[in-house]
Design a protein around this motif. Structure first.
Motif, short mmCIF file in Angstrom:
data_model
loop_
_atom_site.label_atom_id
_atom_site.label_comp_id
_atom_site.label_asym_id
_atom_site.label_seq_id
_atom_site.Cartn_x
_atom_site.Cartn_y
_atom_site.Cartn_z
N UNK A 1 -63.20 -13.42 10.64
CA UNK A 1 -62.54 -14.69 10.90
C UNK A 1 -62.93 -15.71 9.85
N UNK A 2 -61.94 -16.19 9.07
CA UNK A 2 -62.27 -17.16 8.05
C UNK A 2 -62.26 -18.58 8.61
N UNK A 3 -61.74 -18.76 9.82
CA UNK A 3 -61.84 -20.07 10.45
C UNK A 3 -60.53 -20.76 10.75
N UNK A 4 -59.41 -20.14 10.41
CA UNK A 4 -58.16 -20.84 10.71
C UNK A 4 -57.73 -20.51 12.15
N UNK A 5 -57.02 -21.45 12.74
CA UNK A 5 -56.42 -21.20 14.05
C UNK A 5 -54.92 -21.38 13.94
N UNK A 6 -54.10 -20.69 14.74
CA UNK A 6 -54.53 -19.92 15.90
C UNK A 6 -55.14 -18.58 15.54
N UNK A 7 -55.97 -18.10 16.45
CA UNK A 7 -56.57 -16.78 16.29
C UNK A 7 -56.74 -16.20 17.69
N UNK A 8 -56.66 -14.87 17.78
CA UNK A 8 -56.70 -14.24 19.09
C UNK A 8 -57.66 -13.06 19.10
N UNK A 9 -58.46 -12.99 20.15
CA UNK A 9 -59.44 -11.93 20.31
C UNK A 9 -59.15 -11.16 21.59
N UNK A 10 -59.17 -9.84 21.51
CA UNK A 10 -58.98 -9.04 22.72
C UNK A 10 -60.30 -8.38 23.08
N UNK A 11 -60.73 -8.60 24.33
CA UNK A 11 -61.98 -8.00 24.82
C UNK A 11 -61.66 -7.04 25.95
N UNK A 12 -62.08 -5.78 25.78
CA UNK A 12 -61.83 -4.79 26.84
C UNK A 12 -63.13 -4.06 27.13
N UNK A 13 -63.40 -3.87 28.43
CA UNK A 13 -64.64 -3.20 28.84
C UNK A 13 -65.86 -3.86 28.23
N UNK A 14 -65.80 -5.17 28.12
CA UNK A 14 -66.95 -5.90 27.60
C UNK A 14 -67.12 -5.78 26.10
N UNK A 15 -66.16 -5.14 25.42
CA UNK A 15 -66.28 -4.98 23.97
C UNK A 15 -65.15 -5.72 23.26
N UNK A 16 -65.49 -6.26 22.10
CA UNK A 16 -64.45 -6.93 21.31
C UNK A 16 -63.62 -5.85 20.62
#
Lengths: 201, 159
Positions: free
Chosen positions: B121-136
């Protein structure tokens, strides 16, 4: 003329090397940055090559509209004034397409520069050709180059966007101080939130 | 008559009841521990701000994802300024009737927490993260131009 043909040679090397013109690889520390010839709010064209005695360059991608960029305006101005006598030239480049973000038009850049008394060239990345080569992804995004245009620091200006008085780490200034003493900046890259660059898809 | 009052009275406050509380965190790691902590839930975490035009533009797609894709829970992490919590963020959430969980993150030590979300992540938004089973699982530093595009991206990455 020499500068122009030198730049043409440099750019064609990129093409020959198989770089997809649409997606150049962002600069890493140690890469040689491209020079440019961009128009400033004073109507004149500026290149880094104009500053033959410079010890280094502070290239900051910034703009009018972004709240993060606005918070750094005064600090950028102060940096420009502080480091010019020391041989480090600050050049601000607006990478945004005014068709996508009208607040970042050339006319409004002139207004902002006058309002805030910018003491540095505030340049337009006409055709948006320069920011992709640097790999700027947001505003503000700072690149510290040495006198040979080698990238020595990339990232945030400091560690507190909200308040200049609460800054603990002056990343960019520390990087300049490192160059001055022949050391490697530490950190060499930092991350920070900023507004995405506004370009036509 | 009494019964009618019992019915009407709470409706008068339905605005307040429906409007969500937006929790504020000043540390990303704490936010992760408190909000993104259910290992049986797949979280779609969107980093945005009211002042970020492309972020605001794609919010409806995330709202639709939250209501239609039963496999995920959307969490909208706002990076608005702390002093605009009441003046900008809360009115925004209320006026747009945002149903997904909204959290304000005021952690300004970006250099420390951005890489925790993603090293890329270089810092721009928007940005989206998917977390499944406690893992990114996947991080996308980009915007989504339609619900279909977002839904397809999510489904591709969670299955």
């Amino acid at each position: 003329m020499k500068i122009l043909s030198g730049l043409l040679l440099f750019v064609s090397v990129f093409f020959i090397a198989g770089f997809a013109p649409d997606t150049p690889t962002p600069y890493k520390i140690g890469d040689k940055a491209t020079d440019f010839k961009l128009k400033s709010v004073d109507g004149k064209m500026y290149s880094m090559a104009d500053f033959k005695a410079a010890k280094g360059f502070i290239v900051v991608f910034t703009c009018n509209h972004c709240p993060f960029a606005k918070k750094y305006e005064d600090r950028i101005n102060d940096l420009a004034k502080k480091y010019k006598p020391q041989g480090y030239i600050l050049l601000a480049i607006n990478p945004n397409d005014p068709a996508v973000e009208p607040d970042d038009s050339f006319e409004l850049m002139k207004v902002r520069a006058k309002e805030k008394g910018f003491a540095f060239p505030y340049l337009v990345d006409e055709g948006q050709k320069i920011y992709p080569q640097y790999g700027a992804t947001k505003t503000p995004h700072a690149f510290l180059l040495d006198k040979n245009l080698i990238v020595r620091y990339i990232g945030a200006i400091d560690d507190n966007v909200d308040s200049a008085s609460e800054v603990k780490e002056k990343y960019l200034e520390n990087a300049i101080a490192a160059l001055e003493t022949g050391k490697t900046p530490s950190p060499e890259t930092t991350k920070a939130i900023g507004c995405s660059i506004k370009a036509k898809k | 008559m009494k019964h009618l009052l019992y019915l009407i009275f709470p409706l008068l406050f339905s605005n307040l009841i429906v409007a969500q509380k937006v929790a504020v965190y000043d540390n990303y790691v704490t936010l992760e521990k408190k909000i993104l902590n259910d290992k049986s839930t797949t979280y779609v975490v969107n980093f945005w701000a009211t002042w970020c035009a492309p972020c605001v533009k794609e919010l409806p797609h995330f709202e639709k994802l939250n209501s239609e894709n039963k496999k995920v829970k959307v969490v909208l992490v706002s990076l608005d300024f702390k002093n605009q919590y009441e003046t900008k963020l809360l009115p925004f959430v209320k006026n747009r009737k945002i149903n997904s969980e909204v959290v304000l993150l005021t952690d300004k030590d970006y250099n420390a927490w951005l890489p925790v979300v993603s090293k890329d992540w270089s810092g721009s938004i928007p940005a989206t993260l998917i977390i499944k089973n406690g893992e990114k699982k996947v991080f996308a530093e980009r915007s989504f131009s339609s619900y279909e595009e977002l839904n397809e991206f999510v489904n591709t990455n969670i299955n």
